[in-house]
Design a protein around this motif. Structure first.
Motif, short mmCIF file in Angstrom:
data_model
loop_
_atom_site.label_atom_id
_atom_site.label_comp_id
_atom_site.label_asym_id
_atom_site.label_seq_id
_atom_site.Cartn_x
_atom_site.Cartn_y
_atom_site.Cartn_z
N THR A 121 0.83 -1.21 0.00
CA THR A 121 0.00 0.00 0.00
C THR A 121 0.86 1.25 0.00
N GLN A 122 1.90 1.23 0.83
CA GLN A 122 2.80 2.38 0.94
C GLN A 122 3.51 2.65 -0.40
N ALA A 123 3.95 1.58 -1.06
CA ALA A 123 4.64 1.75 -2.35
C ALA A 123 3.71 2.39 -3.37
N GLU A 124 2.44 1.95 -3.37
CA GLU A 124 1.47 2.55 -4.30
C GLU A 124 1.26 4.02 -3.97
N PHE A 125 1.10 4.28 -2.67
CA PHE A 125 0.83 5.66 -2.25
C PHE A 125 2.03 6.56 -2.55
N GLU A 126 3.21 6.05 -2.25
CA GLU A 126 4.42 6.83 -2.52
C GLU A 126 4.56 7.13 -4.01
N ALA A 127 4.19 6.14 -4.84
CA ALA A 127 4.26 6.35 -6.29
C ALA A 127 3.33 7.48 -6.71
N ARG A 128 2.16 7.54 -6.08
CA ARG A 128 1.22 8.62 -6.38
C ARG A 128 1.80 9.97 -5.99
N CYS A 129 2.43 10.02 -4.81
CA CYS A 129 3.05 11.27 -4.36
C CYS A 129 4.15 11.70 -5.32
N VAL A 130 4.98 10.73 -5.74
CA VAL A 130 6.07 11.03 -6.66
C VAL A 130 5.50 11.56 -7.98
N ARG A 131 4.39 10.95 -8.41
CA ARG A 131 3.73 11.40 -9.64
C ARG A 131 3.27 12.85 -9.50
N GLU A 132 2.65 13.15 -8.36
CA GLU A 132 2.18 14.53 -8.13
C GLU A 132 3.34 15.51 -8.09
N LEU A 133 4.45 15.05 -7.52
CA LEU A 133 5.61 15.93 -7.41
C LEU A 133 6.28 16.17 -8.76
N GLY A 134 6.13 15.20 -9.66
CA GLY A 134 6.71 15.37 -10.99
C GLY A 134 7.88 14.45 -11.28
N GLY A 135 7.99 13.38 -10.51
CA GLY A 135 9.04 12.40 -10.82
C GLY A 135 10.00 12.14 -9.68
N GLU A 136 10.84 11.14 -9.90
CA GLU A 136 11.79 10.69 -8.87
C GLU A 136 12.77 11.80 -8.48
N LEU A 137 13.21 12.53 -9.49
CA LEU A 137 14.19 13.59 -9.23
C LEU A 137 13.59 14.66 -8.31
N ALA A 138 12.33 15.04 -8.60
CA ALA A 138 11.65 16.03 -7.77
C ALA A 138 11.51 15.51 -6.34
N ARG A 139 11.21 14.22 -6.21
CA ARG A 139 11.08 13.61 -4.88
C ARG A 139 12.41 13.70 -4.14
N ASP A 140 13.50 13.35 -4.83
CA ASP A 140 14.82 13.40 -4.21
C ASP A 140 15.17 14.82 -3.76
N GLU A 141 14.81 15.79 -4.60
CA GLU A 141 15.06 17.19 -4.25
C GLU A 141 14.28 17.59 -3.01
N LEU A 142 13.00 17.19 -2.99
CA LEU A 142 12.16 17.54 -1.83
C LEU A 142 12.74 16.96 -0.55
N LEU A 143 13.09 15.67 -0.57
CA LEU A 143 13.63 15.03 0.63
C LEU A 143 14.94 15.68 1.05
N ALA A 144 15.76 16.05 0.08
CA ALA A 144 17.03 16.71 0.40
C ALA A 144 16.78 18.06 1.08
N LEU A 145 15.82 18.81 0.55
CA LEU A 145 15.50 20.12 1.13
C LEU A 145 14.94 19.96 2.54
N LEU A 146 14.02 19.01 2.72
CA LEU A 146 13.44 18.79 4.05
C LEU A 146 14.52 18.37 5.04
N GLY A 147 15.49 17.63 4.56
CA GLY A 147 16.57 17.14 5.43
C GLY A 147 17.49 18.24 5.94
#
Lengths: 157, 157
Positions: A121-147
């Motif tokens: 379930t989490q993998a599906e949900f995370e995929a949806r979030c990544v899709r909303e963010l605009g891709g894996e790269l955007a996700r990595d950027e977001l996590l880096a900024l939050l960190g």
DNA sequence: TATTGTTATACTCTATAACTATA
DNA sequence: TATAGTTATAGAGTATAACAATA
């Protein structure tokens, strides 16, 4: 008066609040959490319960104080959380000889099973979030900024 | 046993939870909110109260339902918030002839004064957040990424 | 009949203090 | 004396239902 929907008049000027980092973090966090909750409700898992299962699975045999500290949850609030997971027989408290005040936490077989399903379930949900963010790269950027926010965890007590 | 600080043993493996967007959002939001609260406590302002003052200042004469909707707060929870701000004489409810069920909200002179001082505190705090993030560009990137979550606001009722 | 603001209320989260048993 | 886990409790924040006044 005019339509099926509520009349909210001309759009508001949200320029003032939309530039506030804390406000924007709250809105995003609330949105993502509500989406998470509706998906995990059928599994009987809250966000805190799921993150606890993941952490115990990745770190079997650790003490409650260590896990609570890593999650940013106070010991006093972690106790009933653990009790709830134990009642579902997803995790088990196990006495350790080294310090008889404490004990170690482990996943049960049932717990590993629930976690496996929850991870799907989490993998599906995370995929949806990544899709909303605009891709894996955007996700990595977001996590880096939050960190970059140096969160020193919840207040110790 | 060994030291002045609590013995938390070897570091935990947080790789599982640290890759969860929702979890990371929660940690960052909690951290920023706590820092915000400790700064705004002397002013007697909560995050919700401050954002309401900003929004009313930017949008004088609007209805509670419009403001609550823009803030993602339910009408039922917005009412006591407005009452609190009114008791401080920072905002005023003003009857409007168009729809006598409703009214419009405005800042008072006292409210404009508090908001001015709060905006100074906010500017300092925001600067600290930007510094932690690594600069203006990083802040813009973060806000852009957060904006991609299509938050449709709090559940209407 | 529907909507606006409101009240009451319940549920979750989080924070603090104090207890117990061990160290 | 200090620490680990626990309990009790209080305070926010947020959710739903229902009411009076008005549309």
């Amino acid at each position: 008066m005019s339509d099926l929907t509520t009349d909210l008049g001309p759009p508001l000027n949200t320029g003032g609040i939309d530039r506030i980092i804390g406000y924007r973090l709250r809105r995003a966090q609330t949105y993502v959490f509500n989406a998470f909750k509706s998906r995990f409700d059928p599994l009987g898992l809250t966000p805190a319960a799921y993150s606890t299962l993941v952490l115990v699975g990745d770190n079997p045999g650790r003490k409650p104080s260590e896990l609570a500290d890593a999650l940013g949850i106070q010991r006093a609030n972690f106790a009933p959380l653990v009790t709830g997971l134990e009642k579902h027989e997803w995790i088990a408290r196990q006495k350790c000889a080294a310090d008889r005040r404490s004990y170690s936490l482990h996943l049960t077989a049932k717990g590993e099973d629930v976690l496996r399903r929850a991870n799907v379930t989490q993998a599906e949900f995370e995929a949806r979030c990544v899709r909303e963010l605009g891709g894996e790269l955007a996700r990595d950027e977001l996590l880096a900024l939050l960190g970059r926010f140096k969160d020193h965890g919840a207040p110790k007590r």
